[in-house]
Write a protein that holds these residues in place. Structure first.
Motif, PDB file in Angstrom:
ATOM      1  N   ASN A 178      -0.510   3.470  -5.780  1.00  0.00           N
ATOM      2  CA  ASN A 178       0.869   3.053  -6.025  1.00  0.00           C
ATOM      3  C   ASN A 178       1.171   2.822  -7.498  1.00  0.00           C
ATOM      4  O   ASN A 178       2.307   3.038  -7.933  1.00  0.00           O
ATOM      5  CB  ASN A 178       1.180   1.788  -5.224  1.00  0.00           C
ATOM      6  CG  ASN A 178       1.564   2.098  -3.795  1.00  0.00           C
ATOM      7  OD1 ASN A 178       2.389   2.974  -3.541  1.00  0.00           O
ATOM      8  ND2 ASN A 178       0.970   1.404  -2.843  1.00  0.00           N
ATOM      9  N   VAL A 179       0.189   2.365  -8.278  1.00  0.00           N
ATOM     10  CA  VAL A 179       0.475   2.218  -9.709  1.00  0.00           C
ATOM     11  C   VAL A 179       0.321   3.541 -10.442  1.00  0.00           C
ATOM     12  O   VAL A 179       1.043   3.811 -11.410  1.00  0.00           O
ATOM     13  CB  VAL A 179      -0.408   1.128 -10.368  1.00  0.00           C
ATOM     14  CG1 VAL A 179      -0.042  -0.237  -9.823  1.00  0.00           C
ATOM     15  CG2 VAL A 179      -1.884   1.396 -10.205  1.00  0.00           C
ATOM     16  N   GLY A 238      -1.992  -3.326 -13.519  1.00  0.00           N
ATOM     17  CA  GLY A 238      -2.308  -3.103 -12.118  1.00  0.00           C
ATOM     18  C   GLY A 238      -3.482  -2.160 -11.943  1.00  0.00           C
ATOM     19  O   GLY A 238      -4.379  -2.386 -11.117  1.00  0.00           O
ATOM     20  N   GLY A 257      -3.522   0.455  -3.493  1.00  0.00           N
ATOM     21  CA  GLY A 257      -2.887  -0.178  -4.643  1.00  0.00           C
ATOM     22  C   GLY A 257      -2.983   0.670  -5.890  1.00  0.00           C
ATOM     23  O   GLY A 257      -2.008   0.799  -6.650  1.00  0.00           O
ATOM     24  N   LYS A 283       2.251  -4.105  -9.062  1.00  0.00           N
ATOM     25  CA  LYS A 283       2.610  -2.755  -8.621  1.00  0.00           C
ATOM     26  C   LYS A 283       4.032  -2.371  -9.006  1.00  0.00           C
ATOM     27  O   LYS A 283       4.345  -1.182  -9.110  1.00  0.00           O
ATOM     28  CB  LYS A 283       2.410  -2.599  -7.114  1.00  0.00           C
ATOM     29  CG  LYS A 283       3.434  -3.280  -6.233  1.00  0.00           C
ATOM     30  CD  LYS A 283       3.161  -3.027  -4.767  1.00  0.00           C
ATOM     31  CE  LYS A 283       4.178  -3.712  -3.883  1.00  0.00           C
ATOM     32  NZ  LYS A 283       5.533  -3.139  -4.012  1.00  0.00           N
TER      33      LYS A 283
END
Length: 320
Positions: A69-70, A40, A66, A33
């Motif tokens: 976030n990337v 990711g 997740g 990340k």
């Protein structure tokens, strides 16, 4: 590639069933990340599909978070918000206020990046409330720093400095250098915009060294841009351009699209001040090309935010 990622990739190859594979995929998503955002995204996409297949609610929520976030670091803001909203809906159902706070923090960062500062403050305030309710003081300090960046962009420099100082005091108390570096960078910006260039440059260089030691790539990119911006404010245009071109090359080397666009905008301004109009126009064109998709999702997000805020408040009221 660091040793932890190598170990995880070996574990992925050796996983004996889907449940084990899902666990490793989520760990790889987390590991990338702040590292390789494209990798990711690849691991996150596979994790999400497998979590849905296994009907694992916690893992579905984690994969959505997740991926969000990337994706915002890749400047895919609309997709990022969609994943944050999916994660938020599931975390609310699971009663996980810490995760809810993380999602609001991420959505606030995106809003701030798009200069929707009022919306950003609303998200950050909801995230701050949730994190405090579950005594997640480190996340609360991070969100407070993010609020400081919004105040800075609104020209509320004293309020911004108060937020950064609060965050710095907390991170120094727990000896968390990465968080401290972020606060130092924010404080540097306040000093620079108030004309205290030497203080600002000292702090931003300290911040850069900490980020380099930790190999925190986004922090390195932000600090490099901030050094260029400081030279720009000082009227040292040639130095500003050199620093910003270095920041641009670095952002491109790590696929950090959201910072790449910010650097392009600043480079355009520096080149314009240098009377290098052709180069300034090219940087501006590249920046504008990157903004088209980002603006298209703002109406949808504004329509969603009220419903989501109401849900978190209802959950908080039930826990009283």
């Amino acid at each position: 590639m660091n040793k932890n990622i190598e170990k995880l990739e070996r574990s992925l190859e050796q996983s004996e069933n889907d449940a084990e594979r899902l666990e490793v995929l989520l760990a790889l998503l987390l590991a990338h990340k702040d590292d390789d955002f494209v990798e990711g995204w690849k691991f996150g996409t596979e994790a999400l599909e497998l979590a849905k297949l296994l009907k694992n609610r916690n893992s579905v929520a984690s994969a959505h978070e997740g991926l969000a976030n990337v994706l915002w670091k890749l400047a895919e803001y609309s997709q990022s918000v969609e994943h944050f909203e999916e994660a938020l809906d599931r975390y609310l159902g699971l009663g996980d206020l810490y995760a809810v706070a993380r999602c609001y923090c991420g959505m606030g960062i995106i809003s701030g990046t798009l200069q929707e500062y009022r919306t950003a403050l609303e998200y950050f305030e909801d995230g701050l409330s949730a994190s405090r309710r579950v005594d997640r003081h480190q996340l609360a300090a991070t969100i407070t720093g993010n609020i400081g960046h919004v105040y800075f962009n609104l020209g509320r420099y004293k309020d911004a400095m108060d937020c950064f100082q609060h965050g710095l005091d907390f991170y120094e108390e727990i000896n968390e250098t990465q968080g401290a570096a972020n606060m130092l960078g924010g404080m540097a910006g306040v000093y620079v915009y108030q004309g205290e260039y030497d203080k600002g440059m000292e702090l931003v260089r300290r911040s850069l060294e900490i980020h380099k030691t930790a190999n925190h790539r986004r922090g390195i990119a932000v600090s490099m841009l901030n050094i260029g911006s400081t030279f720009h404010r000082m009227g040292k245009l040639d130095k500003a351009k050199i620093e910003m071109k270095g920041a641009l090359n670095y952002c491109r080397s790590i696929n950090l699209k959201m910072m790449e666009y910010e650097v392009l905008k600043n480079l355009s301004e520096v080149c314009s001040d240098l009377k290098q109009e052709e180069e300034a126009s090219e940087y501006l064109r590249l920046y504008m090309d990157g903004q088209k998709e980002e603006k298209a999702m703002s109406v949808k997000r504004k329509n969603e935010q009220f419903k989501q805020r109401q849900l978190i408040r209802e959950m908080q009221n039930e826990k009283k």
